[in-house]
Design a protein around this motif. Structure first.
Motif, PDB file in Angstrom:
ATOM      1  N   ALA A 114      -3.641  38.511  32.834  1.00 42.91           N
ATOM      2  CA  ALA A 114      -4.581  38.901  33.891  1.00 42.91           C
ATOM      3  C   ALA A 114      -4.445  37.982  35.107  1.00 42.91           C
ATOM      4  N   GLN A 115      -4.366  36.678  34.840  1.00 42.16           N
ATOM      5  CA  GLN A 115      -4.248  35.710  35.944  1.00 42.16           C
ATOM      6  C   GLN A 115      -2.907  35.852  36.665  1.00 42.16           C
ATOM      7  N   ALA A 116      -1.839  36.046  35.899  1.00 42.46           N
ATOM      8  CA  ALA A 116      -0.503  36.195  36.497  1.00 42.46           C
ATOM      9  C   ALA A 116      -0.432  37.455  37.361  1.00 42.46           C
ATOM     10  N   MET A 117      -1.043  38.540  36.886  1.00 42.60           N
ATOM     11  CA  MET A 117      -1.047  39.795  37.641  1.00 42.60           C
ATOM     12  C   MET A 117      -1.869  39.649  38.927  1.00 42.60           C
ATOM     13  N   GLN A 118      -2.996  38.948  38.806  1.00 43.31           N
ATOM     14  CA  GLN A 118      -3.855  38.712  39.983  1.00 43.31           C
ATOM     15  C   GLN A 118      -3.073  37.947  41.057  1.00 43.31           C
ATOM     16  N   GLU A 122      -1.870  39.100  44.914  1.00 40.61           N
ATOM     17  CA  GLU A 122      -2.180  38.350  46.145  1.00 40.61           C
ATOM     18  C   GLU A 122      -0.902  38.011  46.913  1.00 40.61           C
ATOM     19  N   LEU A 123       0.171  37.788  46.152  1.00 36.92           N
ATOM     20  CA  LEU A 123       1.460  37.433  46.749  1.00 36.92           C
ATOM     21  C   LEU A 123       2.049  38.612  47.532  1.00 36.92           C
ATOM     22  N   GLN A 124       1.981  39.786  46.924  1.00 31.18           N
ATOM     23  CA  GLN A 124       2.536  40.984  47.572  1.00 31.18           C
ATOM     24  C   GLN A 124       1.614  42.174  47.311  1.00 31.18           C
ATOM     25  N   PRO A 125       0.808  42.546  48.320  1.00 30.90           N
ATOM     26  CA  PRO A 125      -0.133  43.655  48.136  1.00 30.90           C
ATOM     27  C   PRO A 125       0.586  44.944  47.768  1.00 30.90           C
ATOM     28  N   GLY A 165       3.677  50.825  43.799  1.00 29.13           N
ATOM     29  CA  GLY A 165       4.596  50.131  44.704  1.00 29.13           C
ATOM     30  C   GLY A 165       3.916  49.606  45.950  1.00 29.13           C
ATOM     31  N   GLU A 166       4.720  49.431  46.999  1.00 26.55           N
ATOM     32  CA  GLU A 166       4.196  48.938  48.274  1.00 26.55           C
ATOM     33  C   GLU A 166       3.252  49.974  48.879  1.00 26.55           C
ATOM     34  N   VAL A 167       2.219  49.499  49.560  1.00 28.47           N
ATOM     35  CA  VAL A 167       1.166  50.391  50.068  1.00 28.47           C
ATOM     36  C   VAL A 167       1.736  51.519  50.926  1.00 28.47           C
ATOM     37  N   GLU A 168       2.567  51.170  51.896  1.00 29.26           N
ATOM     38  CA  GLU A 168       3.127  52.175  52.807  1.00 29.26           C
ATOM     39  C   GLU A 168       4.024  53.163  52.058  1.00 29.26           C
ATOM     40  N   SER A 196       5.530  47.864  38.312  1.00 28.64           N
ATOM     41  CA  SER A 196       6.543  48.092  39.350  1.00 28.64           C
ATOM     42  C   SER A 196       7.282  46.779  39.582  1.00 28.64           C
ATOM     43  N   PRO A 197       8.386  46.798  40.342  1.00 27.08           N
ATOM     44  CA  PRO A 197       9.111  45.548  40.629  1.00 27.08           C
ATOM     45  C   PRO A 197       8.242  44.484  41.329  1.00 27.08           C
ATOM     46  N   LEU A 198       7.126  44.888  41.932  1.00 26.01           N
ATOM     47  CA  LEU A 198       6.253  43.921  42.606  1.00 26.01           C
ATOM     48  C   LEU A 198       5.574  42.963  41.617  1.00 26.01           C
ATOM     49  N   MET A 199       5.631  43.314  40.339  1.00 21.33           N
ATOM     50  CA  MET A 199       5.033  42.452  39.299  1.00 21.33           C
ATOM     51  C   MET A 199       6.011  41.409  38.760  1.00 21.33           C
ATOM     52  N   GLN A 200       7.190  41.290  39.375  1.00 20.25           N
ATOM     53  CA  GLN A 200       8.208  40.347  38.892  1.00 20.25           C
ATOM     54  C   GLN A 200       7.680  38.910  38.766  1.00 20.25           C
ATOM     55  N   PRO A 201       6.925  38.371  39.759  1.00 20.67           N
ATOM     56  CA  PRO A 201       6.409  36.999  39.589  1.00 20.67           C
ATOM     57  C   PRO A 201       5.499  36.861  38.358  1.00 20.67           C
ATOM     58  N   ALA A 202       4.700  37.893  38.084  1.00 17.54           N
ATOM     59  CA  ALA A 202       3.816  37.874  36.909  1.00 17.54           C
ATOM     60  C   ALA A 202       4.636  37.946  35.628  1.00 17.54           C
ATOM     61  N   ARG A 203       5.688  38.746  35.659  1.00 15.19           N
ATOM     62  CA  ARG A 203       6.568  38.892  34.490  1.00 15.19           C
ATOM     63  C   ARG A 203       7.200  37.543  34.129  1.00 15.19           C
ATOM     64  N   GLU A 204       7.673  36.822  35.145  1.00 13.34           N
ATOM     65  CA  GLU A 204       8.309  35.523  34.886  1.00 13.34           C
ATOM     66  C   GLU A 204       7.315  34.521  34.307  1.00 13.34           C
TER      67      GLU A 204
END
Length: 295
Positions: A114-118, A122-125, A165-168, A196-204
């Motif tokens: 939960a913390q990693a995903m949060q 914040e890192l990449q909306p 994914g990305e908002v746009e 999605s790939p935006l969760m890569q930092p949380a995955r690591e």
């Protein structure tokens, strides 16, 4: 064969778990233990908190996990799964239910997740959107045509897919999908682009925690989100669990595979009835109900 399934984020409701706490000494013990492990009173948030309190990621994920796992424990001898599966977060509940993870380790991993995903949010909306009324392949193809990051994230049931994914990119994909005949393409009120790939930092971040956690031989197979296949090998379970954060939840494929492997009775363990509804839409002949404590 009995398939026990465990819900994910979105199944929470105010007052969840309070009845179990008040009725079963084992439930009370597990909830109090959870307060100690988490370092805050999750029981206050679950039993007395508002819907908004429960929406906080650091609360939502442990709350749903706790409701599901505590319920599976108080079911006692009547809890006899031939196979298990969980939707996204629910995979952690399923791994405690089949003995792969201990209650304590499962809860710690869910809190870290939960913390990693949060942090990743914040890192990449990012955002997610529900798409209704199109074939999976059409949704996948149109997402690939959109510039930026937008991918199929949750294969919930035929004609119901969530993109992420990305908002746009998600907004553009929604317009394309509506143009292609989607009944709905609706942006969801979520804090980030899960699966999605935006969760890569949380995955690591979560990978390190999963690698450091003891996994035991499961009592029955788990059908994991990443592969939608039965898995009993602990190293494979570990790999799939790490991959899960950036990979899609293949729920439709998982339920179909469980049915193909002999599941006729699906029992949902935890808050809400979302998974029962999805099971019936995936296979109308399957029995699906909520877990109930007898006596």
């Amino acid at each position: 064969m009995n398939a026990y399934v465990f819900p994910g984020q979105g199944a929470q409701f105010p007052g969840m778990g309070k009845d179990l706490y008040e009725k079963y000494p084992l439930a009370q013990q597990l909830f109090e233990n959870a307060n100690d492990i988490l370092g805050f009173s999750i029981t206050d948030a679950m039993f007395e908190g508002s819907a908004d309190d429960l929406k906080e990621t650091k609360v939502t994920q442990p709350a749903i996990f706790l409701h599901s796992v505590v319920l599976s424990k108080v079911l006692g001898d009547s809890f006899k799964p031939d196979m298990v599966a969980g939707h996204s977060l629910g995979e952690f509940s399923a791994l405690v239910a089949n003995g792969t993870l201990s209650f304590e380790d499962g809860l710690k991993l869910v809190a870290q997740r939960a913390q990693a995903m949060q942090k990743a949010c914040e890192l990449q909306p990012g955002t997610m959107a529900a798409v209704l009324g199109l074939e999976d392949a059409v949704v996948e193809h149109l997402c690939q045509e959109v510039p930026g990051v937008v991918v199929a994230a949750n294969y919930n049931c035929p004609g119901q897919l969530v993109i992420s994914g990305e908002v746009e990119a998600v907004n553009q994909a929604c317009e394309k999908l509506k143009g292609a005949g989607a009944r709905r393409a609706l942006v969801l009120p979520v804090g980030g682009a899960f699966h999605s790939p935006l969760m890569q930092p949380a995955r690591e971040e979560l990978a390190a925690a999963i690698e450091a956690t003891a996994f035991s031989t499961p009592s029955c197979p788990i059908y994991q989100n990443v592969t939608a296949m039965a898995v009993t090998d602990t190293e494979q379970i570990r790999k799939n669990l790490i991959a899960q954060l950036t990979a899609p939840v293949r729920w439709t494929q998982s339920v179909r595979q469980m049915v193909a492997d002999g599941a006729s009775n699906f029992i949902e363990v935890g808050p809400g009835k979302v998974l029962q509804g999805l099971v019936k839409k995936i296979d109308a002949a399957a029995e699906a109900r909520s877990a109930e404590v007898l006596g």
